[in-house]
Structures are given as structure tokens and as C-alpha cells.
Design a protein around this motif. Structure first.
Motif, short mmCIF file in Angstrom:
data_model
loop_
_atom_site.label_atom_id
_atom_site.label_comp_id
_atom_site.label_asym_id
_atom_site.label_seq_id
_atom_site.Cartn_x
_atom_site.Cartn_y
_atom_site.Cartn_z
N ALA A 1 0.83 -1.21 0.00
CA ALA A 1 0.00 0.00 0.00
C ALA A 1 0.87 1.26 0.00
O ALA A 1 0.54 2.24 -0.68
CB ALA A 1 -0.94 -0.01 1.21
N LEU A 2 1.98 1.24 0.74
CA LEU A 2 2.89 2.38 0.74
C LEU A 2 3.53 2.57 -0.63
O LEU A 2 3.68 3.70 -1.11
CB LEU A 2 3.98 2.21 1.80
CG LEU A 2 3.53 2.33 3.25
CD1 LEU A 2 4.69 1.98 4.19
CD2 LEU A 2 3.01 3.72 3.54
N ASN B 1 2.75 6.00 -2.89
CA ASN B 1 3.87 6.90 -3.16
C ASN B 1 4.48 6.70 -4.53
O ASN B 1 5.52 7.26 -4.83
CB ASN B 1 4.93 6.73 -2.06
CG ASN B 1 4.40 7.21 -0.73
OD1 ASN B 1 4.37 8.40 -0.49
ND2 ASN B 1 3.93 6.30 0.10
N ASN B 2 3.83 5.85 -5.34
CA ASN B 2 4.30 5.58 -6.71
C ASN B 2 5.76 5.17 -6.71
O ASN B 2 6.57 5.66 -7.50
CB ASN B 2 4.07 6.80 -7.60
CG ASN B 2 4.11 6.43 -9.07
OD1 ASN B 2 3.81 5.30 -9.44
ND2 ASN B 2 4.48 7.38 -9.91
N LEU B 3 6.13 4.27 -5.78
CA LEU B 3 7.50 3.79 -5.67
C LEU B 3 7.64 2.46 -6.41
O LEU B 3 6.74 1.63 -6.36
CB LEU B 3 7.89 3.58 -4.20
CG LEU B 3 7.85 4.82 -3.31
CD1 LEU B 3 8.10 4.42 -1.86
CD2 LEU B 3 8.89 5.82 -3.77
N SER B 4 8.76 2.26 -7.06
CA SER B 4 9.01 1.00 -7.76
C SER B 4 9.91 0.07 -6.94
O SER B 4 10.03 -1.10 -7.26
CB SER B 4 9.62 1.26 -9.14
OG SER B 4 10.83 1.97 -8.99
N THR B 5 10.56 0.62 -5.92
CA THR B 5 11.41 -0.20 -5.04
C THR B 5 11.06 0.12 -3.59
O THR B 5 10.52 1.19 -3.31
CB THR B 5 12.91 0.09 -5.26
OG1 THR B 5 13.19 1.41 -4.81
CG2 THR B 5 13.31 -0.09 -6.71
N GLY C 1 7.46 -5.46 -3.21
CA GLY C 1 7.97 -4.67 -2.10
C GLY C 1 9.31 -5.17 -1.59
O GLY C 1 9.93 -4.53 -0.79
N PHE C 2 9.75 -6.32 -2.05
CA PHE C 2 11.03 -6.83 -1.57
C PHE C 2 12.09 -6.77 -2.65
O PHE C 2 13.23 -7.09 -2.41
CB PHE C 2 10.86 -8.27 -1.06
CG PHE C 2 10.11 -8.31 0.24
CD1 PHE C 2 10.76 -8.09 1.43
CD2 PHE C 2 8.75 -8.52 0.25
CE1 PHE C 2 10.07 -8.09 2.62
CE2 PHE C 2 8.05 -8.52 1.45
CZ PHE C 2 8.72 -8.31 2.62
N GLY C 3 11.72 -6.36 -3.84
CA GLY C 3 12.69 -6.15 -4.90
C GLY C 3 13.20 -7.45 -5.49
O GLY C 3 13.08 -8.52 -4.91
N ASN C 4 13.73 -7.35 -6.65
CA ASN C 4 14.31 -8.48 -7.34
C ASN C 4 15.65 -8.80 -6.68
O ASN C 4 16.49 -7.93 -6.53
CB ASN C 4 14.48 -8.09 -8.81
CG ASN C 4 15.11 -9.17 -9.63
OD1 ASN C 4 16.17 -9.68 -9.28
ND2 ASN C 4 14.47 -9.52 -10.72
N LEU C 5 15.84 -10.06 -6.30
CA LEU C 5 17.05 -10.45 -5.59
C LEU C 5 18.30 -10.14 -6.41
O LEU C 5 19.28 -9.63 -5.87
CB LEU C 5 17.00 -11.94 -5.25
CG LEU C 5 18.18 -12.50 -4.47
CD1 LEU C 5 18.36 -11.75 -3.16
CD2 LEU C 5 18.01 -13.98 -4.21
#
Length: 108
Positions: A25-26, A30-34, A67-71
Motif C-alpha cells: 500500500a505504501l 507513493n508511486n515507488l518501484s522499489t 515490495g522486496f525487490g528483485n534479488l
């Protein structure tokens, strides 16, 4: 919607827990990609959603999810940071060597 300024030690996970929302949701609000945030960054905190009830039963274990990003991207970023720090250490070692040589000359 609430605004929040990121403090030292904050992560999206901690902020989400503090405001009873989710990392996802955050990210959306906030239109965040990472999931990476920086100190001083202003975030919009969405209103908490309803608490989910019990699901239909056991199923496959969830993966890390958004939300955890690509490893691989995270590993690459850490490698770049390591290399940058390693270059800085080498530069400081060279500077220290030059200073030690000057001190040795002055002591003679």
C-alpha cells in the motif's frame, strides 16, 4: 491520507507496521518501484484497510511478493556499493602510505 518524513533507521516495513498498513500500500500510495527509502523523504500513508479474515485454508507458501525487490537487482546494487567502498579504502590506504613516507623523512 497522512504525510510522514522518513527518519534514520526507518524501512517501509517498519513504517507500514507503525501505521497499520502494508508495504504494498505504501509503494502504491507513493508511486515507488522499489522498497528503498531515504532519510528526509516524505511519504504518503494511506488509510489502513480492513483486517483480512481467515482464508480458505492452507495453500502454497507465499513468495516474497512485491515490495522486496528483485534479488538479482539487490545483489548487483550491493556489489556496486562494495566496489565503491573498496575503491575508497584503497584510496585512503595510498594516502596513508604517502603520509607515513613524509613522517619518516621528517624523522631523519
Amino acid at each position: 491520507m497522512i504525510t510522514y518524513v522518513v527518519q534514520p533507521g526507518d524501512t517501509l516495513y517498519l513504517i507500514a507496521n507503525r501505521y497499520n498498513t502494508t508495504v504494498e500500500a505504501l509503494l502504491r500510495a507513493n508511486n515507488l518501484s522499489t522498497p528503498y527509502v531515504y532519510v528526509g523523504q516524505t511519504l504518503y500513508i494511506p488509510a489502513p484497510g480492513p483486517v483480512p479474515g481467515p482464508g480458505p485454508g492452507p495453500g502454497p507458501a507465499p513468495g516474497p511478493g512485491p515490495g522486496f525487490g528483485n534479488l538479482e537487482q539487490r545483489v548487483n546494487r550491493l556489489e556496486r556499493e562494495f566496489n565503491q567502498l573498496n575503491r575508497e579504502v584503497n584510496r585512503l590506504d595510498q594516502r596513508l602510505d604517502r603520509l607515513e613516507q613524509r613522517v619518516t623523512k621528517l624523522e631523519r
